[in-house]
Design a protein around this motif. Structure first.
Motif, PDB file in Angstrom:
ATOM      1  N   ARG A   1       0.831  -1.208   0.000  1.00 59.83           N
ATOM      2  CA  ARG A   1       0.000   0.000   0.000  1.00 59.83           C
ATOM      3  C   ARG A   1       0.867   1.260   0.000  1.00 59.83           C
ATOM      4  O   ARG A   1       0.510   2.276  -0.606  1.00 59.83           O
ATOM      5  CB  ARG A   1      -0.936  -0.025   1.207  1.00 59.83           C
ATOM      6  CG  ARG A   1      -1.983  -1.128   1.110  1.00 59.83           C
ATOM      7  CD  ARG A   1      -2.877  -1.203   2.331  1.00 59.83           C
ATOM      8  NE  ARG A   1      -3.588   0.051   2.585  1.00 59.83           N
ATOM      9  CZ  ARG A   1      -4.605   0.176   3.423  1.00 59.83           C
ATOM     10  NH1 ARG A   1      -5.051  -0.907   4.077  1.00 59.83           N
ATOM     11  NH2 ARG A   1      -5.195   1.328   3.608  1.00 59.83           N
TER      12      ARG A   1
ATOM     13  N   LYS B   1       1.885   1.825  -3.568  1.00 61.04           N
ATOM     14  CA  LYS B   1       0.755   2.299  -4.372  1.00 61.04           C
ATOM     15  C   LYS B   1       0.479   3.774  -4.110  1.00 61.04           C
ATOM     16  O   LYS B   1       0.139   4.524  -5.030  1.00 61.04           O
ATOM     17  CB  LYS B   1      -0.481   1.450  -4.067  1.00 61.04           C
ATOM     18  CG  LYS B   1      -0.399   0.023  -4.615  1.00 61.04           C
ATOM     19  CD  LYS B   1      -1.676  -0.747  -4.335  1.00 61.04           C
ATOM     20  CE  LYS B   1      -1.618  -2.152  -4.948  1.00 61.04           C
ATOM     21  NZ  LYS B   1      -2.848  -2.932  -4.686  1.00 61.04           N
TER      22      LYS B   1
ATOM     23  N   ASP C   1       2.373   0.402  -9.191  1.00 64.72           N
ATOM     24  CA  ASP C   1       1.523  -0.777  -9.162  1.00 64.72           C
ATOM     25  C   ASP C   1       2.341  -1.888  -8.522  1.00 64.72           C
ATOM     26  O   ASP C   1       3.340  -2.347  -9.101  1.00 64.72           O
ATOM     27  CB  ASP C   1       1.098  -1.182 -10.579  1.00 64.72           C
ATOM     28  CG  ASP C   1       0.066  -0.233 -11.148  1.00 64.72           C
ATOM     29  OD1 ASP C   1      -0.619   0.430 -10.358  1.00 64.72           O
ATOM     30  OD2 ASP C   1      -0.033  -0.133 -12.382  1.00 64.72           O
TER      31      ASP C   1
ATOM     32  N   GLU D   1       2.634  -5.613  -6.105  1.00 62.30           N
ATOM     33  CA  GLU D   1       1.984  -6.876  -5.783  1.00 62.30           C
ATOM     34  C   GLU D   1       2.963  -7.788  -5.054  1.00 62.30           C
ATOM     35  O   GLU D   1       4.185  -7.588  -5.096  1.00 62.30           O
ATOM     36  CB  GLU D   1       1.487  -7.566  -7.055  1.00 62.30           C
ATOM     37  CG  GLU D   1       2.600  -8.001  -7.992  1.00 62.30           C
ATOM     38  CD  GLU D   1       2.100  -8.774  -9.192  1.00 62.30           C
ATOM     39  OE1 GLU D   1       0.917  -9.155  -9.178  1.00 62.30           O
ATOM     40  OE2 GLU D   1       2.886  -8.992 -10.121  1.00 62.30           O
TER      41      GLU D   1
ATOM     42  N   ALA E   1       7.123  -4.191  -8.071  1.00 65.78           N
ATOM     43  CA  ALA E   1       6.416  -2.942  -8.363  1.00 65.78           C
ATOM     44  C   ALA E   1       7.010  -2.286  -9.599  1.00 65.78           C
ATOM     45  O   ALA E   1       8.220  -2.350  -9.837  1.00 65.78           O
ATOM     46  CB  ALA E   1       6.501  -1.984  -7.174  1.00 65.78           C
TER      47      ALA E   1
ATOM     48  N   SER F   1       2.940   3.254 -12.143  1.00 60.76           N
ATOM     49  CA  SER F   1       1.528   3.020 -12.433  1.00 60.76           C
ATOM     50  C   SER F   1       1.188   3.168 -13.905  1.00 60.76           C
ATOM     51  O   SER F   1       0.144   2.702 -14.352  1.00 60.76           O
ATOM     52  CB  SER F   1       0.659   3.987 -11.614  1.00 60.76           C
ATOM     53  OG  SER F   1       0.836   3.774 -10.240  1.00 60.76           O
TER      54      SER F   1
END
Length: 549
Positions: A514, A517, A522, A524, A542, A545
């Motif tokens: 988080r 982000k 982006d 995960e 990552a 974005s």
């Protein structure tokens, strides 16, 4: 049949004499000397070779072979045994002797107490001492990547400081009811905030040769999967990329990254670690071609690293131009009356796209690395034409029990889920349960039957093959304190402990996702290898974005 054992005396008199120091030692009968009981030979004669050191090496029974200064009896290595100041030629002509000189004193070096220096010659020693602190490099900025002040610098009354000082004993202060309430809270938070994490095990041909020749193949599988994910996320496409390996160790991952991108001096490799290890891959990274790759190792703590000031990231520093070019015209234009901010704008140089990588970056080191990258992105966005100066992040996560509250980057997330500074310490302590599975299985088996020598050997093998059996992985031993806490709680069996430990890890990892982000990435979490290869098998990935994962 008579008892051959010596009778046990019950007379307390010898004990009283021994305590009083008046006990007479028994008379020992002399025995014949064998080859191992030779009489110690007398010391050899004083060396007659000019300027040979007079220090007698006890184990070799000979004198040190190093040379001394004129007038000294001992070499530089054994100069602490020099008791008098050597007599120079002028003093000898005046009739002074060594015995008439004042005795000299050796004191511990202020820079490094492991060696000594002459007290009356301390100033000269400090000037040439190898332990003398070096000037801080341009990229050094003290505590630049800490989210909160370090505990030793914070107020002693702060809750974060008290929790940090609790150490490994903090869990023992919890009652059974408090511990069960904390476990229930962690389980509820995991169910609410942690989504299902996918498994994606990849491969890359850069590791094919290593897999054929190595015996411990698990590291090759991990590196191949990590590089495969970098290729999947298009982190290897740009030939001007600067790969920054945090917690680099020997730099093995960067070495195979060089093979994967088929580098011929176009890429840049920056290795960051607190201590320089042995058997480094730095020379292999340079390559055998006429134009060597640009490789630089920075020995410093990540918490003090200002990535924007690393010279190798600048576009005008390349494999052929390895030094920062001096711009004399700009230096002349800047006058004392100009503001410092405008001077910085004039001196700005475009940077190369950065890809941050690491294989098993321990606990708090991951947190300060993410903070370092976020700080770098914020500083570069004012000038850079790139959407994001950080093209990619790939970190294999590890050792959550080494996380610290003041280093954790996403403090807002902790407030949202209701984890205080003390509960953060409990969370990190219990996270070690998730990687003690090999030892707990061994304990389960030995409960049902007596232990055998083969069990002990197998337990040792399992421990060495768990998360700590490698040059860049770290062993997590079963915690005796946690065993005692969970022994009388029925719900904390071995499987339950392992599951709870993994839930603690994932709660911390989701906060990191988080955080990325919120900073324009982006991000995960992906299981990049199976648990048989490594218990620490989760990676944080990552990209900016604007790109899609």
């Amino acid at each position: 049949m008579s008892d051959s054992k010596r009778p046990i005396t019950k007379d307390p008199e010898p004990v009283v004499q021994a305590l009083a120091g008046t006990l007479t030692p028994p008379v020992l009968h002399p025995r014949n000397k064998n080859k191992r009981q030779k009489t110690q030979a007398p010391p050899p004669p004083v060396p007659d070779r000019p300027r040979q050191c007079h220090f007698l090496l006890p184990s070799k029974r000979k004198y040190c072979s190093l040379q001394c200064k004129i007038g000294n009896k001992f070499c530089g290595e054994h100069s602490m045994f020099e008791t008098v100041d050597p007599v120079n030629e002028t003093e000898a002509q005046e009739g002074q002797t060594a015995e008439s000189k004042q005795l000299r004193e050796r004191i511990p070096c202020p820079f490094d107490p492991s060696h000594t220096a002459w007290a009356d010659d301390l100033r000269a020693h400090l000037f040439k001492c190898n332990a003398r602190p070096k000037d801080a490099p341009a990229q050094f900025k003290l505590d630049a990547n800490l989210t909160l002040p370090a505990p030793e610098k914070a107020s002693t009354t702060s809750s974060a400081n008290e929790a940090y000082k609790g150490g490994s004993e903090v869990l023992s202060t919890l009652s059974d009811e408090e511990l069960m309430a904390l476990i229930k809270k962690i389980q509820d938070l995991h169910a609410k905030y942690v989504p299902e994490i996918k498994t994606m095990i990849l491969d890359h041909p850069a590791l094919d040769e290593r897999k054929k020749v190595t015996k411990n193949i698990k590291h090759a599988h991990q590196q191949a999967s990590l590089i495969g994910h970098m290729e999947r996320l298009k982190m290897l496409d740009d030939k001007t990329t600067c790969f920054v390996e945090f917690g680099a160790g020997r730099g093995e991952l960067s070495n195979y990254l060089k093979v994967a991108v088929d580098d011929h001096g176009t890429h840049t490799f920056v290795l960051v670690d607190r201590t320089p290890p042995r058997n480094k891959f730095d020379s292999a990274l340079l390559g055998l071609e006429e134009i060597k790759s640009l490789v630089k190792r920075h020995t410093m703590d990540i918490k003090d690293l200002d990535l924007s000031q690393v010279p190798e990231i600048r576009q005008d520093v390349t494999a052929t131009q390895r030094e920062i070019p001096k711009n004399e015209a700009v230096a002349e234009e800047i006058t004392e009356g100009q503001a410092a901010e405008s001077a910085k704008d004039q001196e700005y140089v475009a940077k190369k796209p950065v890809v941050a990588v690491s294989k098993h970056l321990c606990g708090g080191a991951t947190d300060i690395t993410l903070k370092c990258l976020a700080n770098y992105q914020d500083s570069e966005r004012k000038h850079s034409q790139l959407y994001s100066p950080v093209k990619g992040i790939l970190i294999a996560l590890c050792c959550h029990q080494l996380c610290h509250h003041y280093m954790y980057p996403n403090q807002e997330y902790l407030k949202e889920i209701g984890i205080s500074a003390k509960e953060f310490v409990y969370l990190t302590r219990m996270s070690s349960w998730g990687v003690c599975v090999n030892q707990t299985k061994q304990a389960e088996r030995t409960e049902s039957r007596p232990a055998t020598p083969s069990d002990t050997q197998e337990a040792s093998t399992n421990s060495s093959n768990s998360t700590g059996a490698g040059d860049d992985e770290h062993e997590v031993l079963a915690d005796k304190e946690l065993d005692e806490l969970s022994a009388h709680i029925p719900t904390l069996d071995f499987q339950g402990r392992e599951k709870l430990g993994l839930q603690c890890k994932r709660l911390l990892d989701i906060g990191r996702v988080r955080y990325l982000k919120e900073n324009g990435f982006d991000a995960e979490l992906v299981y990049y290898v199976d648990k048989e290869t490594s218990l620490e098998n989760l990676a944080l990935m990552a990209v900016p974005s604007s790109l899609s994962l």
